[in-house]
Design a protein around this motif. Sequence first.
Motif, mmCIF file in Angstrom:
data_model
loop_
_atom_site.group_PDB
_atom_site.id
_atom_site.type_symbol
_atom_site.label_atom_id
_atom_site.label_comp_id
_atom_site.label_asym_id
_atom_site.label_seq_id
_atom_site.Cartn_x
_atom_site.Cartn_y
_atom_site.Cartn_z
ATOM 1 N N LYS A 29 48.431 82.220 9.300
ATOM 2 C CA LYS A 29 47.057 81.923 9.729
ATOM 3 C C LYS A 29 46.657 80.482 9.418
ATOM 4 N N ASP A 30 47.635 79.605 9.357
ATOM 5 C CA ASP A 30 47.388 78.205 8.982
ATOM 6 C C ASP A 30 47.994 77.307 10.063
ATOM 7 N N HIS A 31 47.283 77.146 11.188
ATOM 8 C CA HIS A 31 47.878 76.449 12.320
ATOM 9 C C HIS A 31 48.089 74.958 12.053
ATOM 10 N N ASP A 32 47.187 74.338 11.285
ATOM 11 C CA ASP A 32 47.379 72.914 11.015
ATOM 12 C C ASP A 32 48.514 72.684 10.016
ATOM 13 N N GLY A 33 48.604 73.553 8.995
ATOM 14 C CA GLY A 33 49.709 73.438 8.043
ATOM 15 C C GLY A 33 51.050 73.699 8.697
ATOM 16 N N CYS A 34 51.098 74.673 9.601
ATOM 17 C CA CYS A 34 52.348 74.969 10.311
ATOM 18 C C CYS A 34 52.756 73.805 11.212
ATOM 19 N N PHE A 35 51.761 73.138 11.795
ATOM 20 C CA PHE A 35 52.070 71.975 12.634
ATOM 21 C C PHE A 35 52.691 70.864 11.798
ATOM 22 N N TYR A 36 52.108 70.596 10.636
ATOM 23 C CA TYR A 36 52.666 69.555 9.759
ATOM 24 C C TYR A 36 54.077 69.925 9.309
ATOM 25 N N LYS A 37 54.283 71.208 8.993
ATOM 26 C CA LYS A 37 55.605 71.665 8.563
ATOM 27 C C LYS A 37 56.637 71.473 9.667
ATOM 28 N N ALA A 38 56.236 71.698 10.926
ATOM 29 C CA ALA A 38 57.170 71.607 12.049
ATOM 30 C C ALA A 38 57.439 70.179 12.475
ATOM 31 N N THR A 39 56.455 69.276 12.327
ATOM 32 C CA THR A 39 56.584 67.934 12.891
ATOM 33 C C THR A 39 56.544 66.809 11.865
ATOM 34 N N GLY A 40 55.982 67.082 10.685
ATOM 35 C CA GLY A 40 55.796 66.019 9.712
ATOM 36 C C GLY A 40 54.622 65.124 10.037
ATOM 37 N N ALA A 41 53.850 65.473 11.066
ATOM 38 C CA ALA A 41 52.693 64.674 11.474
ATOM 39 C C ALA A 41 51.411 65.453 11.176
ATOM 40 N N PRO A 42 50.321 64.761 10.881
ATOM 41 C CA PRO A 42 49.059 65.461 10.608
ATOM 42 C C PRO A 42 48.495 66.089 11.874
ATOM 43 N N TYR A 43 47.862 67.227 11.707
ATOM 44 C CA TYR A 43 47.214 67.903 12.833
ATOM 45 C C TYR A 43 45.805 67.343 12.996
ATOM 46 N N VAL A 44 45.436 66.992 14.219
ATOM 47 C CA VAL A 44 44.101 66.469 14.490
ATOM 48 C C VAL A 44 43.324 67.525 15.253
ATOM 49 N N ALA A 45 42.263 68.034 14.655
ATOM 50 C CA ALA A 45 41.485 69.121 15.257
ATOM 51 C C ALA A 45 40.318 68.545 16.048
#
Length: 876
Positions: A29-45
């Motif tokens: 349930k952590d879409h921004d954390g999962c994005f960072y884990k997958a790409t190494g880039a910060p998620y911008v909401a």
Amino acid sequence: MLPVFELKDYQADVLEALRAYCTEVAATKDHDGCFYKATGAPYVAPPAIAHVPFICLRVPTGGGKTVLAAHAIPIAAQSLLRSDCPVVIWFTPSTTIRDQTLKTLRNRNHPNRRALAASFGENVRVMDMDEALHARRPDYDGGAVVIVSTIQAFRTDNTEGRKVYEANGDLMDHFSGLPHELLKALEQDKEGAHVCSLANVFRLRRPLIIADEAHNMSTQLSFATLARLNPAAIIEFTATPTKHSERDDASGKYPSNVLHHVTAAELKAADMIKMPVILRGRADPKETIEDAMRQLAQLEHLARQEEGATREFIRPVMLLQSEAVSKDRATIHAAELKTWLLGDFRIPEDEIAISTGAKDELEGVDLFARDCKIRFIITQQKLREGWDCSFAYVLCSVAPQKSERSVEQLLGRILRLPYAKRKLQEELNTAFAFATTTSFQETARLLQEGLVANGFERAEAEFSVRLPHLSGFEEGGAAFRYEVSIPDTLDPAPMAARIEALTSGRVSIDLAARKITARGAVSVQDRRHLTMAWPAAASVIDALHHKSWGWQRSATPEREPIAFTVPGLAVRAQNGLELFDKAHYLDHPWPLDECDASAVVDSFTDMPVAQGARIDVETNGELAVRFEDVIQTGLFARGADWSKAALVNWLDRRIGERRDITPVSSRLFLAAALDLLASRKGLTMNELARARFRLQPILAHVIGQYRRKRENEAWKLALLPHSGLDFVTHNEAGFYFDSASDRDYSFSEPYRGAVKMKKHLFPLPGDLKPSGEETDCAVYLDNCAKVKAWVRNTERKQNSFWLQTSSDKFYPDFIAQLEDGRILAVEYKGAQLASGDDAREKKQLGELWAEKSGGRCLFVMVEGRDFAAIDRIIGP
């Protein structure tokens, strides 16, 4: 029925990245954390929808964004939404693209519809906005619903948009019998009652949004519109995502969260695009057109040869870019250009079509039809939206190029490769751009910028536009004649009569002048034919090839071409040498039903209760937090009772890899698992069916564990000395690397580091970070005196070198040819990974490969930063 569309490798990679992300988000349930884990880039909401996963899949022009979007729907539905009845809103950038998308999704034989049918069967309903305004509740509850529209149709400043938010009697049954808590979350009228609107239907259903070119939606107004629909997730498909450097909070322009990026190199390796783009031109527009027509005639000749060999029909087409009509000066506008073609170049009128904003002679014309005569299409800035004809090979512009926008639209039209299949004739894999110019370098820069606008990385664009070295070109000198002297040690007479036939007249020999001459570029195929027919002149032919295709590369100085073969690890078989792979140590099929299904029961926990919290002010004025069960919107959907057979079939379609398992064996195992769950947990089939989205990954995990154990044990036995397999490392099962054939080198991300790699076989290393330990290893290799050339061995690409591990292919990080001719494979492992099972397996395999080569191959695993291990393995 037609077979299901077969995805290309890069397309499968895109979808696997999406599946992994969706699965992780569903679990955490952590879409921004999962994005960072997958790409190494910060998620911008973006504003208003910060709580919604909004990710981007970047695919350049020609990469098949629409078919990928169709495949993405069942992946997101199953992995993230956990629903068999997803509601999807598919936004397109224009009404033209909307109509095309609707047409393909409604055609049961089209790959886009087949992608949906593979998961949902015939339980798919495709609607436009008018149909959605009248669709009843059973239309949604029975399967997947896909509504195709533009985002403009959801805005209240137009009539259609207002209908989305207005009360609609046809939609009343969507809201009957719903819990009060759900109705309170909907948009209300002035009296505080929920509105029976289409927008509220979507709010209830929490739609998945597919956004085709979502950068057209990156405004505050668009985000507010999306928020009113209460989406569960937004997946953007685009060639040109908004970059972080372009962020503008005031205007509402937010950067795209790029989860996965497909490069032009991957499209080229998958035979999706014509590449490279050859740029030529003159200062005089009529001479430019004449050169372009000569190239078109050559392509037509090659197309006839191709059809004779493969039965593929291709009719090469030229796009001519005219100037706009001007009141102030004479211009080469569309009508004038047609007059030139008719008069000066004697082109029959039925071979010419004009397609501009004011006139469209392509309406209703099938350019792929064999009896279509159109060969020349005159346009201005762009063709109509959605126009797509892979027969377009040549772009000829009589208008001086002043900006990348002037070539961006048309350049994308000549990039698609017919039938997504590589051609035997090399020039049919190439796109050609001819430009009227007095500044060739500036035109080349604009062409590269046009490629960037079509989704190429800037480094790729520079690499993909090839500029022949044309002496006197800027002054309009000869653009198509290249000569190389023949040394006195060679006798050209025996070849003089044959050489033109071998190259269809492109190459000839002048016996008196002792010169070999090419008219136009000498392709890789020409070079191979000539070298095989005249091996003594290989160096002369190479020189002619590189002179005619001499690239201007800023990053890499010109050098002699290098080619070498990396021997593969093979097994001697009855029919010769075979590359060692899974077939040599695994028996098929695998009897999964003989495995113990109780492991599934051990991993299955009771159904969790979804919880939430209500924060309110009590009567005494104090804040209070009350935890309560959350009503799941999916629970009000109607559904029939589940039988065991139905649930087994549902699970069988979703357990992941099953190429090594028969359907009978799979279903027996699944049935046994359900029986054990029912008996030990006391659950009915309906209760198990409600938990199917939790049960499916557990089953896939357990089966995967059994598979890995089986493969690992069999692989270890195969490598034992007395296994019966006769290993040999041999060129006959080898991998060929040729610096002149850069089309065979594919990567996902170009190297952007500051250090210039002098000895890398190709101008641009792939899949190498700008800095880090692995990059330091590459720099060390590049500076090693005994290394002649090296290549970054990119993973899972068509021509990459690999060795078979117990469960997968192993791609050593770097392959090098040493000055003494030996081949060195280098695998880098960080200190924290060097002692793992994976590293030990790879090291064992690499050492076996080297051992069986008789000293011709070396393998080293560099651990930590011990780069000197490279020197030690090479020796003095």
